[in-house]
Design an enzyme around this catalytic site. Sequence first.
Site, PDB file in Angstrom:
ATOM      1  N   SER A 162       0.854  -1.181   0.000  1.00  0.00           N
ATOM      2  CA  SER A 162       0.000   0.000   0.000  1.00  0.00           C
ATOM      3  C   SER A 162       0.897   1.239   0.000  1.00  0.00           C
ATOM      4  CB  SER A 162      -0.933  -0.034   1.220  1.00  0.00           C
ATOM      5  OG  SER A 162      -1.764   1.104   1.253  1.00  0.00           O
ATOM      6  N   TYR A 199      -5.163   7.744  -6.559  1.00  0.00           N
ATOM      7  CA  TYR A 199      -4.133   6.838  -6.058  1.00  0.00           C
ATOM      8  C   TYR A 199      -4.295   6.595  -4.556  1.00  0.00           C
ATOM      9  CZ  TYR A 199       0.507   5.340  -4.491  1.00  0.00           C
ATOM     10  OH  TYR A 199       1.539   4.674  -3.893  1.00  0.00           O
ATOM     11  N   LYS A 203      -4.944   3.094  -2.480  1.00  0.00           N
ATOM     12  CA  LYS A 203      -4.032   2.596  -1.445  1.00  0.00           C
ATOM     13  C   LYS A 203      -4.767   2.365  -0.125  1.00  0.00           C
ATOM     14  CE  LYS A 203      -1.630   1.506  -3.752  1.00  0.00           C
ATOM     15  NZ  LYS A 203      -0.770   0.309  -3.946  1.00  0.00           N
TER      16      LYS A 203
END
Length: 335
Positions: A162, A199, A203
Amino acid sequence: MFWSPTFNPTTDLLDLTGKVILVTGGKDSKGVGLSTCKHLARKGAKVYLGARSEERAKAAIARLQEEGISPGTVEWLPCDLSTPQTAKEAAEEMLKREQRLDVLVNNAAILADTMIGVNADGITDSLLVNHISHYILTLTLLPLLISTSRLPKSDVRIVIVSSDGHRRSHAADTDISFKTIADFGKTYKEERMGPFARYTVSKLANILFASALQRRLSSPSSFPVSPSFPALDEPVDITVVSLHPGLVNTFADRLPFPAISGVLLGLVAKSPDGGAWNSCFAAASPKIASEPDKYRGAYLLPVGKIVAPSKNAQSEELSEELWATTETYVGGLKL
């Protein structure tokens, strides 16, 4: 990175002789995935480098061999995570090749999709590649991971890379939701940093997926049987870990004035080799083998430091929303 405990992948990992490992996203000769493959192969594992491009993957493997990795130790696995269908095909190919899988490292990711891209179902590219395709890959491989966990002296792990970016941007919003497919299509195009927002949400999804998967493996009787998850009579001895690799200099060449950017990033960012250390710890540290309950469902900062992720990332309600909606979407694809 300055307060990370001393770690040496040559001396601080288990002997992996006879183990089989899959690392996604290892095609880039300067990437974290390739360095992860290298360190794990050096400990004796047979490592599959999951990548879309055969040409680039084989060039990367050739580079590893130049660094002393024996031929045949690292092999290319066709692994295209750009669509759910190709993610499924990658997992099925892996099932054809091996009778065991000891470690799965879900490393591949889109850092920043330059276009506001959504697929035909309205799902953002970032969430599709970084979460949904890895969900499909992982659950398709899960029966093999489970069967491996039942072998003598097994130590099966699922590592999900992550980012601490999950604490930023829209991933930290108090009203974030994964209740519907429409929630998977939020592009944040009104933001100056829309790609970064997408993004960070992906994550966050990585950590939520890791915790939901660990709960199902550790307490299967607490969850109803579903089409995507196998019926289990007892807990499964698999450790699921999510992690932040640290700030890694793999993108200076894509910034304005790359030569200057490279120098500046070099002052604060890790090399790809150092960026792989936390993944290697999660995949093969003897500390996890000796205290698996301590690390199951944990989130790690470099190197091997258990920390609490963001409030949203700790939300069981949010992780179950994500699981249910992902399961509904994937189930509707009839892969």
